[in-house]
Design a protein around this motif. Structure first.
Motif, PDB file in Angstrom:
ATOM      1  N   ARG A   1      73.577  49.425  22.725  1.00 10.28           N
ATOM      2  CA  ARG A   1      72.792  49.433  23.316  1.00 10.28           C
ATOM      3  C   ARG A   1      72.823  51.069  23.611  1.00 10.28           C
ATOM      4  NH1 ARG A   1      74.919  44.906  25.796  1.00 10.28           N
ATOM      5  NH2 ARG A   1      73.346  43.859  26.440  1.00 10.28           N
TER       6      ARG A   1
ATOM      7  N   LYS B   1      62.999  43.855  24.345  1.00  9.13           N
ATOM      8  CA  LYS B   1      63.863  44.968  23.649  1.00  9.13           C
ATOM      9  C   LYS B   1      63.719  45.567  22.361  1.00  9.13           C
ATOM     10  CE  LYS B   1      68.827  42.876  24.403  1.00  9.13           C
ATOM     11  NZ  LYS B   1      68.705  41.908  25.099  1.00  9.13           N
TER      12      LYS B   1
ATOM     13  N   TRP C   1      64.704  45.024  30.615  1.00 16.30           N
ATOM     14  CA  TRP C   1      64.521  45.379  29.053  1.00 16.30           C
ATOM     15  C   TRP C   1      65.071  47.019  28.716  1.00 16.30           C
ATOM     16  CZ3 TRP C   1      63.240  50.652  28.517  1.00 16.30           C
ATOM     17  CH2 TRP C   1      62.814  51.378  29.906  1.00 16.30           C
ATOM     18  N   GLU C   2      65.571  46.786  27.403  1.00 15.59           N
ATOM     19  CA  GLU C   2      66.225  48.565  27.321  1.00 15.59           C
ATOM     20  C   GLU C   2      66.130  48.354  25.768  1.00 15.59           C
ATOM     21  OE1 GLU C   2      69.834  47.136  27.357  1.00 15.59           O
ATOM     22  OE2 GLU C   2      69.461  44.867  26.277  1.00 15.59           O
TER      23      GLU C   2
ATOM     24  N   GLU D   1      66.274  58.687  29.914  1.00 13.03           N
ATOM     25  CA  GLU D   1      67.247  58.284  30.991  1.00 13.03           C
ATOM     26  C   GLU D   1      66.229  57.111  30.871  1.00 13.03           C
ATOM     27  OE1 GLU D   1      70.510  56.630  30.224  1.00 13.03           O
ATOM     28  OE2 GLU D   1      70.302  58.488  28.471  1.00 13.03           O
TER      29      GLU D   1
ATOM     30  N   ARG E   1      66.769  45.223  35.447  1.00 11.33           N
ATOM     31  CA  ARG E   1      67.454  45.189  34.009  1.00 11.33           C
ATOM     32  C   ARG E   1      66.682  44.239  32.355  1.00 11.33           C
ATOM     33  NH1 ARG E   1      71.428  49.166  34.944  1.00 11.33           N
ATOM     34  NH2 ARG E   1      72.869  48.745  36.728  1.00 11.33           N
TER      35      ARG E   1
ATOM     36  N   ARG F   1      65.919  52.515  29.633  1.00 12.69           N
ATOM     37  CA  ARG F   1      66.811  52.060  30.159  1.00 12.69           C
ATOM     38  C   ARG F   1      66.294  51.388  31.664  1.00 12.69           C
ATOM     39  NH1 ARG F   1      70.727  55.205  28.979  1.00 12.69           N
ATOM     40  NH2 ARG F   1      71.399  53.383  27.259  1.00 12.69           N
ATOM     41  N   GLU F   2      65.781  50.604  32.133  1.00  8.18           N
ATOM     42  CA  GLU F   2      65.346  50.273  33.316  1.00  8.18           C
ATOM     43  C   GLU F   2      65.951  51.228  34.232  1.00  8.18           C
ATOM     44  OE1 GLU F   2      62.199  46.741  35.768  1.00  8.18           O
ATOM     45  OE2 GLU F   2      64.663  46.760  35.354  1.00  8.18           O
TER      46      GLU F   2
END
Length: 538
Positions: A537, A446, A526-527, A335, A524, A339-340
């Motif tokens: 997402r 992204k 980046w993801e 995790e 947030r 995502r950050e």
């Protein structure tokens, strides 16, 4: 004709490698017991010595760095004998090979470790620039077992200048391991009259052990396959560096071993040696295996040697240095990489503030990083930032940044939205490389892992505008990455704007102590996504 006893014998070769300061069978993050460490291997080593007439014991490098105990000795207690060296002395090692991490704390500490050793340190292919002689003075050892003359040649990956700080290796030249082996193996056979030649190489394999197909870029970091293929006269190749578990294989007819890392295995090779009619010794058979320390009681004498260092380390580790408002615990390492996470943002923010650079990258180095609790101690710092990295600010292009992000995005297998997200073979085979997956701050982006590797980066922006491929940007990162380590060739040779020669663990600790309280934050920026659409997402 039946041979008389003096015409045949067995020689047992034992190998440790990549111990990385792991003496005690515990986890420093939580005190939980583990089935590894030098104290447990010591029990196996002593047992082998009791059972066998002829035993040769070699450490293959990366010994004196890697745990809080090793860090505490190097930074706060270096006037005392090195605990790792004391343990190897007690166990009667015949030799040790210099690993790349032996240089991490500088030449003074390495020289001190060598001076305290009751065994020689070997390294044939790292030579002094001044006279081109092996920098520790001893490229090999010779031992006699029942009339059999055995040579052990030490080699080290020559890729060290790509990672190490220049002042730590000043005056040294790192020669190609294969070319060095060709010279020295021939000399051992012809001039020294060695009956058996063992090469202990702090490096791994660049090719598949069976097919010979390259498994990584052929940079020269790992040359194990080439050593077996190109160098005549090697009877046994001991390897390491990659932290692989290779219990025994033959590469181009040469038996090879690699015993993992952190004292997880003891490499063992039994050489059955016979004398022919002309009186010459030769190897009739080689049996190789890895011995597990699981279930073994830790050796009492090794525990006693380490105990005073360990007690000081534990006191030091549990000193509170600051308070956290919010949550920076790592509950699921995957995790964190999708995502950050507040821990990653914090480390990047510290790097940016200390260096003045507007862009930063860092990694979650392994999957047992616990994150930070409310009361932060030195134990929490070194449990999360496990390497003695320093920081560098380098100047790169927007094109370099995009290429680095594409390299990072290759961490994931291509994903179609079904089942588990998996780490790609490029980052897991031959060993896990979680430390080579970078997460960035100061830019927005992204990673679309439904797309092919090399086409995954989208939405790359800096200060609200698309990142200019031809623009120049200053980025702070650890010295390993700044030198191109981890196959980030786009960073290699780039202008160094600023060098900060203090270990990152110390920088983090100082930052927290100066403020007393830190806060968990997330922007947030980046993801990781799939199907190519931001709304999908993970």
């Amino acid at each position: 004709m039946t041979q008389s006893p003096q015409d045949s014998l067995k020689i047992t070769v034992l190998e440790t490698s990549d111990i990385h300061g792991n003496i005690m069978p515990i986890q420093y993050a939580n005190h939980n017991p583990i089935e590894s460490g030098l104290a447990k291997l010591a029990t196996l080593i002593r047992e082998e010595r009791r059972k066998q007439d002829y035993v040769l014991l070699v450490d293959n490098g990366d010994l004196i760095q890697g745990t809080p105990l090793a860090y505490h000795h190097a930074r706060l207690n270096r006037e005392e004998p090195n605990p790792m060296i004391s343990c190897l002395n007690e166990l009667g090692y015949d030799a040790a090979v210099v690993g790349n991490h032996e240089f991490n704390y500088g030449m003074e500490l390495l020289s001190k470790a060598v001076a305290e050793s009751s065994f020689p340190w070997l390294c044939a292919n790292i030579v002094r620039e001044a006279d081109k002689e092996p920098f520790l003075g001893q490229p090999y050892i010779l031992r006699r077992f029942g009339g059999v003359k055995v040579a052990v040649l030490g080699l080290t990956t020559p890729y060290i200048p790509n990672w190490e700080k220049a002042e730590h290796i000043a005056g040294l030249v790192f020669e190609d391991a294969v070319q060095s082996a060709k010279r020295w193996v021939k000399e051992l056979r012809e001039r020294e009259g060695a009956d058996i030649v063992i090469v202990s190489y702090h490096g791994g394999f660049e090719c598949h052990l069976e097919t010979g197909e390259p498994t990584e870029p052929l940079t020269g970091e790992n040359q194990g396959f080439a050593l077996c293929r190109e160098v005549e006269g090697i009877d046994l190749l001991l390897t390491g560096h990659q932290h692989r578990v290779i219990p025994g294989a033959r590469v181009c007819g040469v038996p090879v071993l690699q015993p993992g890392s952190a004292g997880g295995w003891l490499g063992k090779a039994v050489l059955s040696v016979e004398r022919d009619r002309e009186g010459r010794w030769h190897i009739a058979a080689v049996e190789t295996e890895l011995l597990s320390p699981e279930g073994a009681a830790p050796d009492a004498q090794i525990l006693e040697l380490a105990d005073p260092h360990e007690r000081l380390t534990q006191v030091w580790l549990d000193q509170p240095i600051g308070r956290l408002v919010g949550d920076m615990r790592v509950l699921d390492p995957m995790e964190v990489r999708l995502r950050e996470h507040p821990l990653i943002e914090f480390i990047n923010r510290v790097q940016m503030e200390i260096s003045g650079a507007p862009i930063s990258n860092t990694a979650l180095f392994d999957n047992i990083s616990p994150g930070f609790p409310e009361l932060i101690t030195m134990r929490d710092i070194v449990s999360n930032y496990i390497y003695p990295n320093t920081l560098q600010v380098i100047r790169v292009s927007g094109k370099d940044i995009e290429a680095a992000l594409e390299q990072t995005a290759g961490y994931f297998e291509t994903y179609d939205g079904h089942g588990e997200i998996r780490v790609s073979a490029a980052f897991s085979d031959p060993k896990p490389q979680h430390y080579n997956y970078d997460m960035w701050e100061g830019i927005e982006y992204k990673l679309d892992i439904s797309k092919p590797v090399g086409q995954r980066v989208s939405g790359l922006r800096y200060q609200g505008a698309p990142l200019d491929p031809e623009g120049e940007y200053e980025v702070v990162m650890n010295n390993y990455r700044a030198a191109g380590g981890g196959n980030y060739a786009m960073f290699r040779g780039k202008p160094i704007v600023k060098d900060i020669p203090t270990d990152m663990a110390e920088l983090l600790a100082s930052y927290i102590m100066e403020r007393g309280t830190i806060e968990s934050t997330l922007d947030r920026n980046w993801e990781v996504i799939w199907t190519g659409h931001a709304e999908d997402r993970l």
